[in-house]
Design a protein around this motif. Structure first.
Motif, short mmCIF file in Angstrom:
data_model
loop_
_atom_site.label_atom_id
_atom_site.label_comp_id
_atom_site.label_asym_id
_atom_site.label_seq_id
_atom_site.Cartn_x
_atom_site.Cartn_y
_atom_site.Cartn_z
N GLU A 194 29.80 51.27 45.13
CA GLU A 194 30.94 51.03 44.25
C GLU A 194 30.57 51.28 42.79
O GLU A 194 31.39 51.76 42.00
CB GLU A 194 31.48 49.60 44.42
CG GLU A 194 31.93 49.26 45.84
CD GLU A 194 33.00 50.20 46.41
OE1 GLU A 194 33.82 50.75 45.65
OE2 GLU A 194 32.99 50.39 47.65
N ARG A 227 33.72 57.13 51.01
CA ARG A 227 32.75 56.03 50.92
C ARG A 227 31.74 56.12 52.06
O ARG A 227 30.55 55.92 51.87
CB ARG A 227 33.53 54.72 50.99
CG ARG A 227 32.83 53.54 50.42
CD ARG A 227 33.74 52.32 50.50
NE ARG A 227 34.43 52.06 49.26
CZ ARG A 227 35.75 51.86 49.15
NH1 ARG A 227 36.52 51.92 50.21
NH2 ARG A 227 36.29 51.61 47.99
N GLY A 284 41.68 56.37 41.98
CA GLY A 284 43.01 56.35 41.40
C GLY A 284 43.60 54.96 41.49
O GLY A 284 42.97 54.01 42.00
N LEU A 285 44.81 54.84 40.97
CA LEU A 285 45.54 53.57 41.00
C LEU A 285 46.97 53.88 41.39
O LEU A 285 47.47 54.96 41.10
CB LEU A 285 45.51 52.91 39.62
CG LEU A 285 44.15 52.38 39.15
CD1 LEU A 285 44.21 52.03 37.66
CD2 LEU A 285 43.72 51.16 39.96
N SER A 325 39.72 57.80 50.78
CA SER A 325 38.67 56.97 50.18
C SER A 325 37.73 56.35 51.21
O SER A 325 36.52 56.24 50.95
CB SER A 325 39.29 55.86 49.30
OG SER A 325 40.11 55.01 50.06
N ASN A 326 38.24 55.99 52.38
CA ASN A 326 37.34 55.42 53.40
C ASN A 326 36.32 56.46 53.86
O ASN A 326 35.14 56.14 54.07
CB ASN A 326 38.14 54.91 54.60
CG ASN A 326 39.09 53.79 54.23
OD1 ASN A 326 38.66 52.77 53.70
ND2 ASN A 326 40.38 53.98 54.47
N GLU A 383 28.65 42.77 40.70
CA GLU A 383 29.44 42.04 41.70
C GLU A 383 30.94 42.25 41.53
O GLU A 383 31.67 42.35 42.49
CB GLU A 383 29.15 40.54 41.59
CG GLU A 383 28.03 40.05 42.49
CD GLU A 383 28.20 38.58 42.81
OE1 GLU A 383 28.41 37.80 41.88
OE2 GLU A 383 28.11 38.24 44.01
N ILE A 384 31.37 42.27 40.27
CA ILE A 384 32.80 42.41 40.02
C ILE A 384 33.04 43.81 39.48
O ILE A 384 32.55 44.16 38.42
CB ILE A 384 33.28 41.31 39.06
CG1 ILE A 384 33.08 39.98 39.78
CG2 ILE A 384 34.75 41.54 38.69
CD1 ILE A 384 33.55 38.79 39.01
N ASN A 385 33.76 44.60 40.25
CA ASN A 385 33.84 46.02 39.96
C ASN A 385 35.19 46.57 40.43
O ASN A 385 35.29 47.15 41.50
CB ASN A 385 32.68 46.73 40.67
CG ASN A 385 32.51 48.16 40.20
OD1 ASN A 385 33.36 48.69 39.48
ND2 ASN A 385 31.42 48.78 40.61
N ARG A 386 36.17 46.35 39.57
CA ARG A 386 37.54 46.74 39.95
C ARG A 386 37.77 48.20 39.53
O ARG A 386 38.68 48.50 38.78
CB ARG A 386 38.46 45.81 39.18
CG ARG A 386 39.76 45.56 39.79
CD ARG A 386 40.49 44.50 38.96
NE ARG A 386 40.84 43.37 39.76
CZ ARG A 386 40.95 42.13 39.30
NH1 ARG A 386 40.70 41.87 38.04
NH2 ARG A 386 41.30 41.17 40.11
N HIS A 387 36.90 49.09 40.00
CA HIS A 387 36.95 50.46 39.48
C HIS A 387 38.17 51.24 40.00
O HIS A 387 38.78 50.86 41.01
CB HIS A 387 35.66 51.20 39.80
CG HIS A 387 35.48 51.50 41.26
ND1 HIS A 387 36.17 52.49 41.91
CD2 HIS A 387 34.69 50.92 42.21
CE1 HIS A 387 35.82 52.52 43.18
NE2 HIS A 387 34.92 51.57 43.40
#
Lengths: 64, 409
Positions: B287, B365, B352-353, B361-362, B344-348
């Motif tokens: 991530e 990854r 896209g959004l 994306s799966n 730990e906190i990674n709202r990347h």
């Protein structure tokens, strides 16, 4: 304490069910959902919070 | 053939940005940081006019606003969809659904392909991706210098995508060429020449479609040819567009992400050692690779004249949606300019959004995870062999192409 996913916000980034597969599942489109009744225990609360903090779409809520 | 050589260099990215400028291609991050501090929405007259928001907040706002911003074309170039002959299909479908589609058609087109890219079917590909990575590593053997790009990363996504579409794997050189034309051939000024560049790809897809019509089989191409929406099969242009999308979006994006991750590990021995010694860190590390080296930038077009936080956007202006820039915004990430392998906190926003979140994306990854896991298992110590020779892809997908790596004992 109860966790929920706003299905209108979820876009299937998959962060929650990868991070906490005992709390979140995925449907056949790959969108996340809460397994069971969503009630959190001392064993699951921290990871539910972590999943909430990692959701790119801010789709996860935890009701205090 | 291209105007690249004669394009004037950019002197001020706030008023004249160009994502193909050598300075941007080489190292865009200081440029974006400067824009965030001085002018969060940069403008350019190039490509017929466009805007580049550099903050997470504005990138997110535009990505989620499909009323003012259309996805009819997502690759910045010199031609607007209406200038094509014939004009590109209107927004509801677009040239490559669902990425080029707007609501409400977008959801129909997207739901057709999401099941194939959901975790279940994707995770089933793991053994063959792993076998492929191991084979590529075997081929490199005991060489002192290996190429993380041209001997490794570039082979992984095309093999997976060609298998999913049911195309012959031996055609993968051709796929990389097609992707190059779509994503990097944006400067060709002559529309006829630009169209001609696409002809071999059009012909290749026609051949594959005809072959699948004659010999249906269990793959995405046959699925798209046979699936029905509301009792009707899809229009041929929709099928072809989705196939082109899956091929283009599935190849050099992930190739870039794998390459950038290896580049980072080659340059940062502490991170490499940590990942080798603590393989359980891999999921969070992936991530962070995605955040820090997000390869993909997507475009939108402004639907009608619109005042965006004081920016007088005009109908048909480009918006270059810098998800990689959003990922480096200190307003959204603590120590945004630091690569933190166990963040730990990674709202990347690497995928896209909003409604156009990367459908693959799966898969991306999974490919990244296996590719990196297998590489560091085989080569637990390595460094860049010739840092100056590393080249980066130009355009809307960023990643290393030439990546010579020295294997250390």
């Amino acid at each position: 304490m109860k966790v929920s996913i706003d299905a209108d916000r979820c876009q299937g980034h998959g962060r929650c069910f990868n991070m906490a597969p005992d709390i979140f599942g995925f449907d056949d489109l790959g969108n996340g959902y809460v397994l069971g009744d969503g009630v959190l225990t001392s064993g699951t609360l921290d990871r539910a919070r972590l999943a909430q903090a990692n959701c790119p779409e801010h789709a996860i809520s935890i009701e205090e | 053939m291209t105007t690249e050589a004669v394009k004037p260099p950019v002197e001020d990215f706030a008023t004249d940005w160009d994502h193909t400028d050598p300075a941007w291609v080489a190292d865009p991050y200081p440029i974006w940081e400067d824009l965030r501090q001085t002018c969060p929405v940069a403008h350019t007259e190039r490509y017929g006019g466009g805007w580049f928001p550099a903050t997470h907040e504005y990138v997110s706002e535009i990505a989620n606003d499909t009323n003012h911003f259309t996805s009819r074309n997502v690759v910045v170039n010199n031609t607007r969809p209406d200038e094509l002959d014939p004009p590109a299909p209107p927004a509801p479908i677009g040239v490559a659904p669902p990425i080029s589609s707007d609501p409400p058609f977008h959801q129909i087109a997207r739901r057709l392909i999401l099941p194939a890219f959901a975790p279940g079917p994707v995770n089933a590909l793991e053994p063959q991706i792993r076998a492929l990575c191991q084979r590529l590593l075997d081929n490199m053997g005991d060489a002192e210098i290996v190429n993380g790009g041209s001997q490794y990363a570039q082979f992984i996504p095309p093999a997976v995508i060609s298998k999913m579409l049911g195309f012959p794997e031996e055609d993968e050189d051709m796929f990389r060429h097609f992707v190059h034309i779509v994503l990097e051939g944006i400067d060709e000024p002559d529309l006829e020449v630009r169209k001609a560049l696409f002809t071999p790809m059009e012909e290749y897809f026609t051949k594959q479609i005809e072959d699948h019509q004659a010999n249906p089989r269990d793959d995405l191409t046959s699925y798209l040819l046979n699936v029905e929406v509301g009792g009707q099969k899809l229009q041929m242009e929709h099928i072809r567009g989705t196939m082109v999308l899956i091929l283009v979006a599935g190849i050099d994006t992930t190739w870039s992400a794998i390459g950038a991750s290896l580049w980072h590990l080659a340059k940062n021995p502490d991170d490499l050692a940590r990942l080798v010694n603590e393989p359980e860190l891999l999921p969070v590390a992936i991530e962070e690779f995605l955040r820090f080296y997000a390869p993909v930038t997507m475009a939108r077009l402004v639907v009608d004249d619109y005042d965006f936080h004081g920016c007088p956007m005009k109908k048909d202006d480009w918006i270059l949606l810098g998800f990689p820039a959003a990922n480096r915004d200190p307003a959204a990430f603590k120590d945004a300019d630091q690569f933190i392998i166990d963040r730990e906190i990674n709202r990347h926003a690497a995928f896209g959004l909003g409604i156009h979140r990367c459908a693959g994306s799966n898969l991306a990854r999974l490919e990244m995870t296996i590719a990196i896991e297998e590489f560091i298992k085989r080569y637990p110590k390595f460094e860049l062999a010739d840092p100056e020779s590393v080249t980066w892809a130009q355009g809307q997908v960023r990643g290393p192409r030439n990546l010579p790596i020295r294997i250390l004992k």
